[in-house]
Write a protein that holds these residues in place. Sequence first.
Motif, short mmCIF file in Angstrom:
data_model
loop_
_atom_site.label_atom_id
_atom_site.label_comp_id
_atom_site.label_asym_id
_atom_site.label_seq_id
_atom_site.Cartn_x
_atom_site.Cartn_y
_atom_site.Cartn_z
N ASN A 265 50.63 53.20 44.96
CA ASN A 265 49.95 52.68 43.78
C ASN A 265 50.29 53.51 42.55
O ASN A 265 50.41 54.73 42.62
CB ASN A 265 48.43 52.68 44.00
CG ASN A 265 48.00 51.65 45.02
OD1 ASN A 265 47.88 50.48 44.73
ND2 ASN A 265 47.82 52.10 46.26
N GLU B 241 53.27 49.72 43.16
CA GLU B 241 52.24 48.71 42.88
C GLU B 241 51.54 49.01 41.56
O GLU B 241 51.07 50.12 41.33
CB GLU B 241 51.18 48.71 44.00
CG GLU B 241 51.74 48.39 45.36
CD GLU B 241 50.63 48.18 46.40
OE1 GLU B 241 49.43 48.21 46.03
OE2 GLU B 241 50.99 47.97 47.58
N THR C 53 48.40 47.55 39.15
CA THR C 53 47.23 46.68 39.26
C THR C 53 47.13 45.69 38.12
O THR C 53 47.18 46.07 36.95
CB THR C 53 45.94 47.54 39.31
OG1 THR C 53 46.08 48.48 40.38
CG2 THR C 53 44.71 46.69 39.55
N ASP D 25 49.49 44.28 41.90
CA ASP D 25 48.42 44.48 42.86
C ASP D 25 47.13 43.76 42.43
O ASP D 25 46.88 43.61 41.24
CB ASP D 25 48.15 46.00 42.97
CG ASP D 25 47.43 46.40 44.24
OD1 ASP D 25 47.21 45.54 45.10
OD2 ASP D 25 47.11 47.59 44.37
N ASP D 26 46.34 43.35 43.40
CA ASP D 26 45.04 42.72 43.15
C ASP D 26 45.16 41.51 42.22
O ASP D 26 44.30 41.28 41.35
CB ASP D 26 44.04 43.74 42.56
CG ASP D 26 43.88 44.96 43.43
OD1 ASP D 26 44.27 44.90 44.62
OD2 ASP D 26 43.38 45.98 42.94
MG MG Z 1 46.05 49.28 43.69
#
Ligand code: MG
Length: 290
Positions: free
Chosen positions: A115, A148, A150, A178-179
């Motif tokens: 992340n 990644e 978000t 991400d998400d």
């Molecule tokens: Mg994340």
Amino acid sequence: DGKNKVLLYKKLVETGKYIQSERLKEDTKSALENGELSLAFQPVFEASGSQMVGTEALLRWHHPEIGHVSPELFIGMMEESGTIHEVGKWVLSEGLKQLSKWHALGHRQLSMSVNFSKKQLFHKEDFLKHLDKELKKNRVPVKNFVIEITESEVSYYDNDLMLFIKDLQQRGVRVALDDFGKGTASLHGLRKLPVDIVKIDRSFMESIPHENFNASLLIGIYSLLKQLGIEVVTEGVENKEQLAFISRESNSSMQGYYFSKPLHARLITEHLTGHSEIAFTKPFDNVYPL
Ligand code: MG
Ligand code: C2E
Ligand code: MG
Ligand code: MG
């Protein structure tokens, strides 16, 4: 998420030592050098759910006094204190090192994702330099490494971010959003931010297979992303009905507690080398989740 934070905060207050989370935020600054950080790895499975194709590296913090602290709480603190930059570099190094070990064991299909916090963009040159150094040191195919970002943290129209994504892709590193769906899920934006992978937020899974609207929405998203040539990972797969739905309706990879919670690297290695009874095709919540 908000509820989670409140609960965690209450737990902190109850310990008596951390009347204010300011204390904890201060502690995030020394967590790395004190060796309190570690990584857990959560397996990702391909569309039929029978083969592990990679893992996501997830940061863990064991605080000397209060024990495990949730990333939902401390990542934000690290962002505020600026520590996230050094910690993010460490996560990258450790993640790549672990991936190269698994590749050396012959599991060359595996990918690794880490992340990346939007705040790390402030030091993007240094991050890229670090990335280049680590990619040279660890002999893994660059395409097996994923960063990644978000969705809800970023703007699809952020030029700096777009350039950063291109910098990563030029090196062969793949970029995941991400998400996805927790933020604006902008379709126009997807053309502005040319990511390689979209990870669908776990909130979409919650009502699968019971709610027709969400199911239709997901089927539409799968089809759209397929048309765009974007790879998909569905997050938060917790039961076999959800797995069946995804297998039937998409070509999406999957991640979630149904397969596995985030684990200590050793357990994944044991699974890969066959020295373990762990079958990733059934839930095993109690096998030392991290
Ligand atoms: Mg994340
Ligand atoms: P994320 O990147 O979306 O990671 C997935 C989170 O969902 C993980 O939470 C994972 O344990 C959880 N999860 C996975 N499968 C399921 C499921 O089936 N059901 C449910 N309810 N949850 C599931 P975790 O490890 O607590 O991490 C939370 C967030 O903290 C991550 O969300 C990520 O945004 C952030 N984070 C973790 N490590 C790092 C890091 O190294 N750097 C940065 N910048 N952020 C990180
Ligand atoms: Mg993630
Ligand atoms: Mg996610």
